[in-house]
Write a protein that holds these residues in place. Structure first.
Motif, PDB file in Angstrom:
ATOM      1  N   ASN B 533       0.788  -1.225   0.000  1.00  0.00           N
ATOM      2  CA  ASN B 533       0.000   0.000   0.000  1.00  0.00           C
ATOM      3  C   ASN B 533       0.820   1.274   0.000  1.00  0.00           C
ATOM      4  OD1 ASN B 533      -2.278  -1.604   0.129  1.00  0.00           O
ATOM      5  ND2 ASN B 533      -2.090  -1.767   2.358  1.00  0.00           N
ATOM      6  N   LYS B 534       2.137   1.158   0.091  1.00  0.00           N
ATOM      7  CA  LYS B 534       2.945   2.373   0.176  1.00  0.00           C
ATOM      8  C   LYS B 534       2.773   3.201  -1.098  1.00  0.00           C
ATOM      9  CE  LYS B 534       7.608   4.086   0.986  1.00  0.00           C
ATOM     10  NZ  LYS B 534       7.190   5.348   0.407  1.00  0.00           N
ATOM     11  N   ASP B 535       2.760   4.519  -0.908  1.00  0.00           N
ATOM     12  CA  ASP B 535       2.707   5.419  -2.047  1.00  0.00           C
ATOM     13  C   ASP B 535       4.030   5.317  -2.791  1.00  0.00           C
ATOM     14  OD1 ASP B 535       2.305   7.354  -3.859  1.00  0.00           O
ATOM     15  OD2 ASP B 535       2.553   9.030  -2.459  1.00  0.00           O
ATOM     16  N   LEU B 536       3.977   4.884  -4.045  1.00  0.00           N
ATOM     17  CA  LEU B 536       5.210   4.623  -4.781  1.00  0.00           C
ATOM     18  C   LEU B 536       5.632   5.812  -5.623  1.00  0.00           C
ATOM     19  CD1 LEU B 536       4.431   0.994  -5.921  1.00  0.00           C
ATOM     20  CD2 LEU B 536       5.951   1.704  -4.094  1.00  0.00           C
ATOM     21  N   GLY B 537       4.857   6.892  -5.563  1.00  0.00           N
ATOM     22  CA  GLY B 537       5.191   8.040  -6.390  1.00  0.00           C
ATOM     23  C   GLY B 537       4.510   7.977  -7.736  1.00  0.00           C
ATOM     24  N   PHE B 538       3.781   6.889  -7.977  1.00  0.00           N
ATOM     25  CA  PHE B 538       2.959   6.812  -9.182  1.00  0.00           C
ATOM     26  C   PHE B 538       1.712   6.017  -8.835  1.00  0.00           C
ATOM     27  CE2 PHE B 538       3.929   2.390 -10.002  1.00  0.00           C
ATOM     28  CZ  PHE B 538       5.186   2.215  -9.450  1.00  0.00           C
ATOM     29  N   ASP B 539       0.713   6.066  -9.714  1.00  0.00           N
ATOM     30  CA  ASP B 539      -0.528   5.359  -9.442  1.00  0.00           C
ATOM     31  C   ASP B 539      -0.470   3.999 -10.105  1.00  0.00           C
ATOM     32  OD1 ASP B 539      -3.013   4.441  -9.070  1.00  0.00           O
ATOM     33  OD2 ASP B 539      -4.055   6.051 -10.129  1.00  0.00           O
ATOM     34  N   ARG B 540      -0.386   2.955  -9.294  1.00  0.00           N
ATOM     35  CA  ARG B 540      -0.149   1.630  -9.854  1.00  0.00           C
ATOM     36  C   ARG B 540      -1.429   0.946 -10.321  1.00  0.00           C
ATOM     37  NH1 ARG B 540       1.646  -0.995  -4.222  1.00  0.00           N
ATOM     38  NH2 ARG B 540       1.395   1.098  -3.435  1.00  0.00           N
ATOM     39  N   HIS B 541      -2.579   1.543  -9.995  1.00  0.00           N
ATOM     40  CA  HIS B 541      -3.840   0.861 -10.312  1.00  0.00           C
ATOM     41  C   HIS B 541      -4.306   1.180 -11.725  1.00  0.00           C
ATOM     42  CE1 HIS B 541      -3.923  -0.375  -6.200  1.00  0.00           C
ATOM     43  NE2 HIS B 541      -3.764   0.879  -5.814  1.00  0.00           N
ATOM     44  N   ASN B 542      -5.062   0.271 -12.292  1.00  0.00           N
ATOM     45  CA  ASN B 542      -5.645   0.419 -13.625  1.00  0.00           C
ATOM     46  C   ASN B 542      -4.599   0.587 -14.721  1.00  0.00           C
ATOM     47  OD1 ASN B 542      -8.256   0.314 -12.529  1.00  0.00           O
ATOM     48  ND2 ASN B 542      -8.079   2.473 -11.963  1.00  0.00           N
ATOM     49  N   ILE B 543      -3.425   0.061 -14.475  1.00  0.00           N
ATOM     50  CA  ILE B 543      -2.395   0.092 -15.511  1.00  0.00           C
ATOM     51  C   ILE B 543      -2.259  -1.315 -16.085  1.00  0.00           C
ATOM     52  CG2 ILE B 543       0.070   0.316 -15.951  1.00  0.00           C
ATOM     53  CD1 ILE B 543      -0.891   2.975 -15.553  1.00  0.00           C
ATOM     54  N   VAL B 544      -2.313  -1.407 -17.410  1.00  0.00           N
ATOM     55  CA  VAL B 544      -2.162  -2.693 -18.083  1.00  0.00           C
ATOM     56  C   VAL B 544      -0.843  -2.674 -18.845  1.00  0.00           C
ATOM     57  CG1 VAL B 544      -3.156  -4.259 -19.781  1.00  0.00           C
ATOM     58  CG2 VAL B 544      -4.645  -2.899 -18.298  1.00  0.00           C
ATOM     59  N   LEU B 545      -0.077  -3.745 -18.667  1.00  0.00           N
ATOM     60  CA  LEU B 545       1.214  -3.845 -19.357  1.00  0.00           C
ATOM     61  C   LEU B 545       1.081  -4.857 -20.483  1.00  0.00           C
ATOM     62  CD1 LEU B 545       3.374  -4.195 -16.140  1.00  0.00           C
ATOM     63  CD2 LEU B 545       2.947  -2.112 -17.439  1.00  0.00           C
ATOM     64  N   VAL B 546       1.491  -4.482 -21.674  1.00  0.00           N
ATOM     65  CA  VAL B 546       1.429  -5.408 -22.803  1.00  0.00           C
ATOM     66  C   VAL B 546       2.791  -5.426 -23.474  1.00  0.00           C
ATOM     67  CG1 VAL B 546       0.254  -6.017 -24.932  1.00  0.00           C
ATOM     68  CG2 VAL B 546      -0.985  -4.801 -23.137  1.00  0.00           C
ATOM     69  N   ASN B 547       3.370  -6.622 -23.589  1.00  0.00           N
ATOM     70  CA  ASN B 547       4.660  -6.734 -24.265  1.00  0.00           C
ATOM     71  C   ASN B 547       4.466  -6.683 -25.773  1.00  0.00           C
ATOM     72  OD1 ASN B 547       6.578  -6.879 -22.212  1.00  0.00           O
ATOM     73  ND2 ASN B 547       6.029  -9.013 -21.790  1.00  0.00           N
ATOM     74  N   MET B 548       5.208  -5.783 -26.408  1.00  0.00           N
ATOM     75  CA  MET B 548       5.138  -5.671 -27.867  1.00  0.00           C
ATOM     76  C   MET B 548       5.960  -6.803 -28.493  1.00  0.00           C
ATOM     77  SD  MET B 548       3.322  -2.948 -28.386  1.00  0.00           S
ATOM     78  CE  MET B 548       2.320  -3.435 -27.005  1.00  0.00           C
ATOM     79  N   ASN B 549       5.634  -7.193 -29.709  1.00  0.00           N
ATOM     80  CA  ASN B 549       6.451  -8.195 -30.385  1.00  0.00           C
ATOM     81  C   ASN B 549       6.822  -7.722 -31.782  1.00  0.00           C
ATOM     82  OD1 ASN B 549       4.241  -8.610 -31.995  1.00  0.00           O
ATOM     83  ND2 ASN B 549       3.615 -10.494 -30.974  1.00  0.00           N
ATOM     84  N   GLU B 550       7.479  -8.579 -32.556  1.00  0.00           N
ATOM     85  CA  GLU B 550       8.011  -8.135 -33.849  1.00  0.00           C
ATOM     86  C   GLU B 550       6.900  -7.737 -34.834  1.00  0.00           C
ATOM     87  OE1 GLU B 550       8.672 -11.004 -32.342  1.00  0.00           O
ATOM     88  OE2 GLU B 550       8.646 -12.732 -33.694  1.00  0.00           O
ATOM     89  N   ASP B 551       5.671  -8.227 -34.601  1.00  0.00           N
ATOM     90  CA  ASP B 551       4.566  -7.807 -35.464  1.00  0.00           C
ATOM     91  C   ASP B 551       4.199  -6.345 -35.223  1.00  0.00           C
ATOM     92  OD1 ASP B 551       4.480 -10.369 -36.344  1.00  0.00           O
ATOM     93  OD2 ASP B 551       2.822 -10.979 -35.028  1.00  0.00           O
ATOM     94  N   LEU B 552       4.366  -5.914 -33.948  1.00  0.00           N
ATOM     95  CA  LEU B 552       3.878  -4.594 -33.588  1.00  0.00           C
ATOM     96  C   LEU B 552       4.914  -3.495 -33.687  1.00  0.00           C
ATOM     97  CD1 LEU B 552       1.736  -6.217 -31.093  1.00  0.00           C
ATOM     98  CD2 LEU B 552       0.898  -4.042 -31.951  1.00  0.00           C
ATOM     99  N   TRP B 553       6.197  -3.868 -33.504  1.00  0.00           N
ATOM    100  CA  TRP B 553       7.219  -2.820 -33.461  1.00  0.00           C
ATOM    101  C   TRP B 553       7.133  -1.873 -34.659  1.00  0.00           C
ATOM    102  CZ3 TRP B 553      10.837  -7.117 -31.506  1.00  0.00           C
ATOM    103  CH2 TRP B 553      10.778  -7.157 -30.099  1.00  0.00           C
ATOM    104  N   PRO B 554       6.982  -2.401 -35.899  1.00  0.00           N
ATOM    105  CA  PRO B 554       6.933  -1.457 -37.035  1.00  0.00           C
ATOM    106  C   PRO B 554       5.672  -0.592 -37.022  1.00  0.00           C
ATOM    107  CG  PRO B 554       7.180  -3.752 -37.771  1.00  0.00           C
ATOM    108  CD  PRO B 554       6.866  -3.793 -36.328  1.00  0.00           C
ATOM    109  N   LYS B 555       4.602  -1.067 -36.379  1.00  0.00           N
ATOM    110  CA  LYS B 555       3.319  -0.345 -36.481  1.00  0.00           C
ATOM    111  C   LYS B 555       2.926   0.279 -35.148  1.00  0.00           C
ATOM    112  CE  LYS B 555       2.104  -4.347 -38.525  1.00  0.00           C
ATOM    113  NZ  LYS B 555       1.204  -5.465 -38.738  1.00  0.00           N
ATOM    114  N   LEU B 556       3.941   0.572 -34.325  1.00  0.00           N
ATOM    115  CA  LEU B 556       3.680   1.046 -32.979  1.00  0.00           C
ATOM    116  C   LEU B 556       2.818   2.310 -32.966  1.00  0.00           C
ATOM    117  CD1 LEU B 556       4.625  -0.500 -30.632  1.00  0.00           C
ATOM    118  CD2 LEU B 556       6.607   0.966 -30.411  1.00  0.00           C
TER     119      LEU B 556
END
Lengths: 114, 875
Positions: B533-556
């Protein structure tokens, strides 16, 4: 009477003691059993049989005949007693009676009658 | 004669038979046996076979052991069978008592066994290397301003330099770790590969099953697979000479198969490849100035093996020489090297870039304490309860003595009964461990197996310990009773003088220990909550992380624009995920010296990084895609960096230069356009470091803020869009969940400690419960008389409770400083930690007090509400 029956192994051991006459002791009996009857028995098995036969009065024992091979220990030598002989004779007679009582037809085709 | 005397029949068989056979039979049987023995030897039967036959035939005579020659042996046999019979009758008479005490003992023994197995496993790390006392890892430390960098790896040339400067070093070996894809035909797996110098197998004990360790590393393009990896690619076929492709290009010939890396290794890998391959490649790519020649890059794990008999301290003393001679001049004053014994790395080393997440010596200590407490608590139960059990058998002991049993026999009888319980509990505990070992493994993330030699030693030790405790538990009261004259014992009123003080102290200890454990587990769970629960200096909630792959890098760009259109998506950005940390670069601030650069983490982030994570901007402005800064890069620094650089008052528009990695060339010049509040871009285990951010539109991981009202539909719309861009499956991770995983180890281990705390607590309460039944029954008559004289029931209850409450309170007060000490010890390991407040202690104290009073309540009520007539009529 329970105490006087002869078990199968007991009968053979008793006979072997007779065969060996004056030199019937553990190792000799074991050897004889192996040679004549093709039967493997441990020393303790033989001693148990001998002990039982002695208790029934069919054998008598004495300690004698120490040798170097035995580490200077004497043998427990056995001899068939009078009642032992009678028991063996009884057993044989009983068998013979039974054999005679089998009708000829029963074993007609078997190898036994050849 | 000399040959036959070499092979004597085994003496122990003779002696053994001598104990059991009649003299006549003994002489005959030994004679027969020996005669046969010698004749077998003469017929050249192998002597081991002859001996075996002698032993087997000899032991056969045991069936003729009618009456032992030794009367003592016979008596012992009789006595044991009598004891067993008597014991089964006792158990049948008092089933619940024996069942519950057996269960308690079993639980404590099983817990003890589990914990000891865990500790033993932790302590055994890297001891499988035959030469481990001589093997050390070289760790590098560097100080830049106030920030220390402690690295498990050193520079590539360090191994060579150490070996040429220090004659005490026999071997030096470097390891570089990568995780490439290996291909064989259509089989393709990502593997953990160590690239090592060719003397790798001389230093470390990783035995080869196939191939020769001497020559396997001779060719640069070779690979040695572990058994497991070899099986994956080649099945049962012989892998030697087959060729694997690394990342689809570089062919490697398999030159050996090694046994799988033991669990207890701080280096884990699937394959070994000669380091020369990598060095050659770097040489080709960057000419002679290959990275391996540089003293800037800390990329190689360097291990040295000292010559036999060299004291490591002698080598340690010479390490500064190497630093002063070889390190770049500007690093020399603030850099030092450290030698870590290889067997200490797992538990005692916690540096940056560790090969595997290590254990922690602190947890080993804590676990030992828990095991110790559980053992003590259950021993005390055993001691107290045995005392009362024996007291209740006064008359039985009296009759035994009257019938002529001597004191020694009675003591032995009582000890054997006690040992029987202990041994049964032990056997049950082992069975319990066997059943639950997979669950325990899951809990501690290990691969423990019960039936190994070290665990066998533990079990043997534990069995000896429990037998000892069982004897100690009964020996004192047993002696006291057994020595009394039978006439005293048979008197109905006889009670041995009660040593209540010792018993109270023991019970107090139990309560005190349980209290300490409880406080401790509260502290741990509080600390973990704090992390969450410590305040980390950013809001950690409602953040989704998606790893990009070689299909997406050119069309980022297209992907981002499409995402922004969805109403459920608030902001799209990318960059290093908070919690994972960033690489450190060398900066030169304006007016600073090129000889003394400042080390700071540096990260490329997408434009909306600050707004996506809701990081607070203190001064200046956010990155703007439209703005132009001539040739300079826009930099945003955090408050810590501003302090570090001494610019806190006026940081804006100052310039910073950054060196290219591993070279002396300046890569870029930047201008500070903003300052942000510190945020925890690493885990909370360490302090916030300075950081420099610069914009870049390419990123490996997308950081997407979805709307707080409907996060699911936000994720669904990302997934839908993903399908338009890539045919790979859509995978995502929530930032808050990923951050929680940083504290996995703590929360897992705290669960383990909590679990065993509950067991200790249960054992204590059970002890109090059983003791209360025994103690209160002795006060039945007193209470009855008081009632007859008109005492009020509540007064009696209060009186009976008061004693327990006071007694528990004292125990708790004694426990407070112990708990404080242990709690602080643990908390010291965290940079950000909770304060120990009194509420914590009060909570635990109340829990213990209530549990204690509840345990005694049942019998207390039975006594207090009893019908006085029943107990007064007895006499």
């Amino acid at each position: 009477m329970k105490g006087t029956n002869l078990g199968e192994l007991e009968e053979i051991v008793l006979l072997v003691v007779g065969v060996l006459f004056d030199d019937a002791y553990g190792v000799a009996i074991q050897e004889e059993l192996r040679k004549r009857c093709d039967r493997k028995a441990t020393l303790s098995t033989i001693h148990v049989a001998l002990h039982r036969l002695e208790e029934k009065g069919y054998l008598e024992s004495r300690l004698d005949g120490a040798t170097n091979e035995r580490g200077g220990r004497r043998k427990l030598l056995f001899r068939v007693t009078r009642s032992g002989q009678k028991a063996l004779a009884n057993a044989r007679d009983m068998r013979n009676d039974l054999w005679r009582a089998i009708p000829k037809a029963a074993f007609a085709n078997s190898l036994v009658m050849k | 004669m000399s040959t036959s005397s070499r092979h004597e029949p085994p003496q122990w068989v003779k002696r053994f038979l001598g104990m059991f056979l009649e003299p006549r039979l003994l002489e005959a049987s030994l004679g027969d046996l020996e005669e046969k023995f010698r004749s077998k030897l003469q017929r050249n039967t192998p002597h081991w076979k002859t001996k075996l036959l002698y032993t087997l035939e000899g032991l056969g005579f045991m069936r003729m052991a009618r009456r032992p020659r030794n009367a003592g042996v016979q008596t012992t046999i009789n006595m044991i069978s009598h004891t067993l019979l008597f014991f089964t009758r006792l158990v049948r008479k008092d089933k619940s008592y024996y069942l519950v005490s057996l269960l308690g003992l079993m639980l404590s023994l099983a817990s003890f066994l589990f914990i000891m197995m865990f500790i033993n496993d932790e302590l055994a790390y890297d001891k499988f290397h035959e030469r481990h006392p001589r093997i050390f890892r070289v760790a590098a430390h560097l100080k830049s301003g106030d920030v220390e960098f402690n690295m498990a790896a050193t520079q590539f040339p360090a191994a060579q330099a150490l070996q040429s400067e220090l004659p005490e070093i026999e071997q030096a070996v470097r390891i570089f770790k990568t995780d490439p894809m290996l291909h064989y035909g259509d089989k393709k797996f990502q593997e953990r590969v160590v690239m090592a110098d060719s003397n790798f197998f001389d230093v470390f004990t990783f035995p080869l099953i196939v191939g020769d360790a001497e020559t396997a590393m001779n060719e640069p393009a070779s690979i040695i697979l572990t058994e497991r990896a070899a099986k994956k690619y080649f099945g049962d076929a012989n892998p030697i000479g087959k060729t694997l492709l690394v990342d689809g290009q570089q062919p490697l010939a398999v030159t050996g198969v090694m046994r799988n890396v033991p669990e207890q290794s701080h280096i884990r890998f699937d394959a070994v490849v000669p380091l020369t391959l990598q060095l050659n490649q770097w040489r080709r790519e960057t000419g002679l100035e290959g990275r391996e020649n540089k003293w800037y890059w800390y990329g190689a794990y360097t291990y040295i093996m000292l010559k036999t008999g060299v004291a490591p301290d002698r080598v340690r003393a010479k390490l500064p020489l190497v630093v002063n001679k070889y390190f770049p001049e500007r690093f020399r004053p603030d850099a030092w090297l450290e030698l870590q014994p290889v067997a200490d790395i797992h538990l005692n080393s916690n540096l940056a870039q560790e090969l595997e997440p290590g254990g922690n010596i602190l947890y080993v200590r804590l676990f030992s304490i828990v095991a110790f407490v559980i053992m003590i608590v259950s021993s005390i139960n055993l001691i107290n309860l045995s005392y009362f059990k024996i007291t209740s058998r006064t008359r039985e002991v009296g009759i035994r003595k009257f019938l002529g049993q001597n004191a020694m026999r009675i003591i032995i009888q009582l000890s054997i009964e006690s040992i029987l319980i202990g041994v049964t509990a032990f056997v049950l505990a082992v069975i319990l461990c066997q059943i639950f070992i997979s669950d325990f493994n899951l809990l501690v993330q290990k691969n423990l197996y019960l039936w190994t030699a070290p665990n066998g030693m533990i079990m043997g030790g534990l069995l000896a310990l429990i037998i000892l405790i069982c004897i100690v538990a009964v020996v004192r009261p047993a002696i006291r009773y057994a020595m009394q004259a039978s006439s005293y014992l048979l008197l109905q009123q006889y009670r041995s003088p009660d040593k209540a003080r010792l018993r109270n102290i023991l019970m107090g200890l139990q309560v005190c220990f349980s209290f300490v454990l409880l406080v401790f587990s509260f502290i741990i769970s509080r600390q973990i909550d704090f992390f969450r629960n410590k305040d980390l200096g950013f809001d950690r909630h409602n953040i989704v992380l998606v790893n990009m792959n070689e299909d997406l890098w050119p069309k980022l760009e297209a992907f981002k624009t499409e995402l922004q259109k969805s109403k459920d998506i608030v902001e799209v950005s990318g960059g290093p995920v908070p919690g994972t940390g960033c690489n450190t670069w060398r900066f030169v601030p304006e007016g600073g010296s090129y000889e003394k650069p400042v080390m700071m983490p540096f990260a490329w982030v997408d434009y909306k990084f600050l707004s996506a994570l809701k990081i607070k901007l203190l001064m200046g402005r956010d990155f703007d895609p439209e703005a132009k800064y001539d040739s300079a890069w826009p930099f945003i620094i955090n408050r810590r960096a501003a302090i570090e650089l001494g610019w806190l008052d006026d940081p804006l528009n100052r310039t910073l230069e950054v060196f290219a990695a591993g070279t002396t060339k300046i890569m870029a010049k930047g201008i500070v356009i903003g300052v942000i509040e510190d945020y925890h871009f690493e885990s909370l285990h360490g302090p916030v470091k300075p950081i420099v951010l610069t914009p870049d539109t390419g990123f490996g991981t997308a950081i997407i803020r979805v709307s707080g009202t409907s996060p699911e539909s936000g994720i669904a719309s990302i997934g839908a869009l993903w399908k338009k861009f890539s045919d790979k499956p859509f995978e995502y991770e929530a930032l808050d969940r990923q951050l929680e995983r940083l504290y996995d180890k703590e929360s897992r281990l705290s669960n383990v400690i909590l679990f065993f705390t509950v067991i200790a607590l249960y054992l204590t309460c059970y002890g109090l419960f059983a003791m209360s039944s025994l103690l209160f029954s002795s006060r039945l008559k007193e209470v009855a008389i008081r009632k007859v004289f008109g005492a009020d029931q509540m007064t009696i209850v209060r009186q009976l409770y008061t004693r327990y409450a006071v007694f528990n309170l004292i125990a708790i007060v004694v426990g407070v400083p112990i708990a404080m000490y242990l709690g602080n010890l643990w908390l010291q390991t965290f940079q950000y930690r909770i304060d120990l407040d009194s509420a914590l202690f009060i909570k635990a104290g109340v829990c213990i007090l209530l549990a204690g009073l509840l345990s005694v309540s049942y019998y207390l009520a039975r006594v207090a509400f009893s019908d006085p007539v029943r107990f007064l009529r007895r006499d």
